[in-house]
Structure formats: C-alpha cells, structure tokens
Design a protein around this motif. Sequence first.
Motif, PDB file in Angstrom:
ATOM      1  N   THR A 278       1.170  -1.012  -0.242  1.00 51.38           N
ATOM      2  CA  THR A 278      -0.201  -0.265  -0.007  1.00 51.38           C
ATOM      3  C   THR A 278       1.007   1.442   0.498  1.00 51.38           C
ATOM      4  OG1 THR A 278      -1.688  -0.705   1.073  1.00 51.38           O
ATOM      5  CG2 THR A 278      -1.627   1.432   0.674  1.00 51.38           C
ATOM      6  N   THR A 279       2.001   1.178   0.954  1.00 57.76           N
ATOM      7  CA  THR A 279       2.458   2.604   1.077  1.00 57.76           C
ATOM      8  C   THR A 279       3.833   2.152  -0.181  1.00 57.76           C
ATOM      9  OG1 THR A 279       2.247   2.833   3.791  1.00 57.76           O
ATOM     10  CG2 THR A 279       4.466   3.468   2.213  1.00 57.76           C
ATOM     11  N   ARG A 280       3.567   3.361  -0.787  1.00 55.80           N
ATOM     12  CA  ARG A 280       4.949   3.582  -1.924  1.00 55.80           C
ATOM     13  C   ARG A 280       6.182   4.525  -1.806  1.00 55.80           C
ATOM     14  NH1 ARG A 280       0.589   2.941  -6.703  1.00 55.80           N
ATOM     15  NH2 ARG A 280       0.126   0.856  -6.426  1.00 55.80           N
ATOM     16  N   ASP A 281       5.725   5.565  -1.781  1.00 51.92           N
ATOM     17  CA  ASP A 281       6.222   6.547  -1.248  1.00 51.92           C
ATOM     18  C   ASP A 281       6.645   6.686   0.482  1.00 51.92           C
ATOM     19  OD1 ASP A 281       3.988   8.206  -3.295  1.00 51.92           O
ATOM     20  OD2 ASP A 281       6.279   7.594  -4.128  1.00 51.92           O
ATOM     21  N   ARG A 282       7.955   7.441   0.513  1.00 49.03           N
ATOM     22  CA  ARG A 282       8.425   8.121   1.656  1.00 49.03           C
ATOM     23  C   ARG A 282       7.461   9.148   2.395  1.00 49.03           C
ATOM     24  NH1 ARG A 282      13.897  10.726   0.967  1.00 49.03           N
ATOM     25  NH2 ARG A 282      12.938  11.133  -0.816  1.00 49.03           N
ATOM     26  N   LEU A 283       7.195   8.988   3.392  1.00 51.42           N
ATOM     27  CA  LEU A 283       6.211   9.940   4.022  1.00 51.42           C
ATOM     28  C   LEU A 283       7.148  10.506   5.255  1.00 51.42           C
ATOM     29  CD1 LEU A 283       2.678   8.606   4.546  1.00 51.42           C
ATOM     30  CD2 LEU A 283       3.438  10.195   3.035  1.00 51.42           C
TER      31      LEU A 283
ATOM     32  N   GLN B 179      10.943   1.041  -7.925  1.00 45.28           N
ATOM     33  CA  GLN B 179      10.597   2.490  -7.559  1.00 45.28           C
ATOM     34  C   GLN B 179      10.330   2.723  -5.558  1.00 45.28           C
ATOM     35  OE1 GLN B 179       9.263   1.121 -10.151  1.00 45.28           O
ATOM     36  NE2 GLN B 179       8.919   2.594 -11.155  1.00 45.28           N
ATOM     37  N   ILE B 180       9.753   1.078  -5.206  1.00 51.32           N
ATOM     38  CA  ILE B 180       9.368   1.039  -4.085  1.00 51.32           C
ATOM     39  C   ILE B 180      11.193   0.915  -2.788  1.00 51.32           C
ATOM     40  CG2 ILE B 180       8.505   0.200  -1.613  1.00 51.32           C
ATOM     41  CD1 ILE B 180       6.044  -0.794  -3.829  1.00 51.32           C
TER      42      ILE B 180
ATOM     43  N   GLU C 280      15.357   3.186   0.222  1.00 55.63           N
ATOM     44  CA  GLU C 280      16.858   3.101   0.480  1.00 55.63           C
ATOM     45  C   GLU C 280      17.276   4.275   0.207  1.00 55.63           C
ATOM     46  OE1 GLU C 280      18.044  -0.949  -2.598  1.00 55.63           O
ATOM     47  OE2 GLU C 280      17.856   1.015  -3.327  1.00 55.63           O
ATOM     48  N   ILE C 281      17.351   5.443  -0.052  1.00 56.52           N
ATOM     49  CA  ILE C 281      17.181   6.698   0.158  1.00 56.52           C
ATOM     50  C   ILE C 281      17.200   7.320   1.192  1.00 56.52           C
ATOM     51  CG2 ILE C 281      16.176   9.447  -0.430  1.00 56.52           C
ATOM     52  CD1 ILE C 281      15.728   8.118  -3.095  1.00 56.52           C
TER      53      ILE C 281
END
Length: 456
Positions: A33-38, A84-85, A90-91
């Motif tokens: 469900t989570t893809r980007d950093r929050l 991408q996830i 990793e970032i």
Amino acid sequence: MVALVGRPNVGKSSLFNRLIGQRLALVDERPGTTRDRLHGEVIWNGFAFTLVDTGGLEVLPPKVEAGLRPAQPLAEDSAAFIPQIRAQAEIAIAEADVLVMVVDVQAGLTAADEAVAEVLRRTQKPVLVAANKADNPELREAAVEFYRLGLGEVYPISALHGTGIGELLDAIVAALPGLAEAEEEEGIRIAIVGRPNVGKSSLLNAILGEERVIVSPIPGTTRDAIDTPIEWEGKKIILIDTAGIRRRGQIRPGIERYSVLRALRAIQRSDVVLLVLDAQEGVTHQDAVIGGMVVDEARSVILVVNKWDLMLDERGRPRVKPEEFIQHIRGTLKFLDYAPVHFVSAKTGYGVPALLPLALQVYRERHVRLSTSELNRLVREALEAQPPPTRKGKPLKIYYVTQARTDPPTIVFFVNDADLVHFSYERYLENRIRARYPFTGTPLRLVFRGHERESS
C-alpha cells in the motif's frame, strides 16, 4: 531522522501513524500500500525528530531459505512498482540516523526479514527491532524469535493498541546521535490530567499554595507538561501539570497536538494520576476516554471532582449529595471502580490538603507485595466459595498463585488451560483479592498461564 523499514505488510504505516499522532499514512491489509516516503514529526520527552515511513523492502530471491516462512507477496497493482518502492526505501535508509526494522510477530520470522536485516547490517547505523502486532502476552513472548536477526534489542509493540510504544520511543531517542536521554528527577510522580478547563492548573496552584502556573478560563492555556518538584513530609514529589486532552477530532495540528502528546507522555511516566472532573458538567465521554488512557498505561488513579464549591447553595449545603455524585461516577466509569473519589475546590481550597496524603496512600498500595502463602490461601477460599464454571466440558484447575511484581501489582495464576478462564470468573477472583487487600486506586493485573499436568 528515523526511518521505519521492513518487508511489506508488517505494519510500518500503522506504527508511523501511532508515533506521529495522526492518520497521515494510508493503512491497508494488502501488502504494498505504501509506495513513497512519508515524513512526520515526533516529539518525545522533550526531543523532536523526523520520522520516515517507507514502502516494503523486497530483497529476496524467489526461493525461500530452509526453516523460514515465505513472505506474503505484494498485491498485483503494487508489484510493478517494486524497483521504485525499494529505491525510495533505500534513500530513507541512507538519510536516516536511526533505523527501526518493523517485523510481524504473528507471521513469525521470515526469509524476507532475514534479507532486510542483512541490508540494514551493512549500513553500520543503529538498528532497533520493533516486533509489531504483539497484541497479547503470548505474542509478546513470541517476539524473542527475532533476536535471531542479530540486530540487538527487540521491542514487542502493538501499533494498533499502543502497547510498548513508550519503550520503543525511549530507545529511539537514546540512539539518536548528539542527544542524551533526558534524566528525570527522582521522586513520586503525580500527573494532573483531564479535559480542557476543568481546573488542572488551578488545582496545582492550590496544592502548592502559590501561583506557579498560568490560570485562565480560556481552554488550552497550558501547553507543556510542567514538572514542579516539591518536598512534602520528607518525601520528594514531582507534580506534573498537563494540557487539556480534547476529543481526537477537535485537536488542532501544530502546538496543540504536541501539547496533547506531552500530556499522554506525562501519564506514561507518572506513578499516580489525578484525573480531574468538572462537578458542574459531570462525567463526560471524554473523561471516560482519558480514564481509558490511564488504564491502558496501568497507572494508579484518583478521581478528583473539582469546582465542588459551585455545587453548594447559599447556605453552603451541596445541591447534590456527594454519595449521589459518586454513584453517577461509578455508573459512567465502571472500569475505574477501584479508584477513590475525592471532592475539592481549587478556588476555595476545600479538600485540597487531603489530596497529597491520599495520593501517597495510593502510591503505597501500588507497591504492596502479598506473600505467596497468603495468596494461595485466599484463592483456595475463593474456589471453595464459588468453584469455577466448566467450559467446553472441561473444568478450570488453579494449581498455584504468586505475585510476580509490583508497580503495578501483577498476580500470576498457574492453571491447566488459560482458555477456560471466563472474564466473569477472573473478575470474581479480582474482587475476592480486593476484598481483603483493596489496592486502592491501583490496577490489579491477573495473568493466567496454562500448563496441563500429566496424569500420574
């Protein structure tokens, strides 16, 4: 910066929401469900840090290592975004000062967890293991399996119920570079909590006999949890005044939200809580919510009914009898039936001098230890007076009872099958214990451990 990392569907976003105090991250049972950093800000014990939620790390080859469980695959609509996830995660790992690896106790240790742990080991950064979904004592004990990861201390938590969160936050703050964990002054800690404008700061000033904190009829005047050390009859006491805790939907973002978080932290680090009620308004739903917070943290509590002077007529006689008001409280806060009720008026000083002695009495009750022989004798009498009901055609047998700890008092019952203990009978046993040893104002934890003896 602190990053939450782990394989998909271990509850990272639920933990993120719990730590920042709002539902910022989307939570769903489907992995991926989570893809980007929050990013969100967390304030704990006077320290602020940025918390980062990440998507699930998929670093396993298709085959599963021997002896480990396979991980749940990502949902189809997220599988296409695996590179991408992972890049986003990793970032976050590269930028973070402390890494919190979140694992799922209910699923157990998986090969995917081992693979994530290997990635984190190579960072040479502090790593804490948060064993999530430890929603009961058995699951908390099962968290020891994750010591096999070799990353150090494992913290059993439940992002859903909030258990273990304080210990995890303490460890995060201690691991942050350049920050030393704040040393708290020793003494008996008494937190004054309640809804806005019930007179918490006025009560603190009345106890101290001076205007130590700002008092205003405007709700929300107090923003910080203010520690005031005093010495009373040779004992060191720290009084903690807190911000009023509003209903969740009424808490505004920013300073007010952090004030409420500090109030919750004050409950967690207190020995005794003075839950202040408004005599004019009676017991409200929010009072019950705050009382539930106190129960969840297993703090001792006194129900302080403030503004009692406003309940008196011209002749100084109460319009409502105290016993009737107590009956109203007991009917609404049934889960706090062990808490003493004390009437005060912070304005006139009525009832205030007796408050600290009562709080110290409750503190002493919190540290009472009963002998094993006395406990077993008491329980035998309870069994004779009312034998446990049979469940599923099988009788409950209690072999042995002992007090495992104080602060709060925890009594362990060794039984043939813990599933046979009905809530009503557990309540009966607690009432029998309290009939002889009241544990005034203090929660009593009863733990049942099943162990079927072999027949001779």
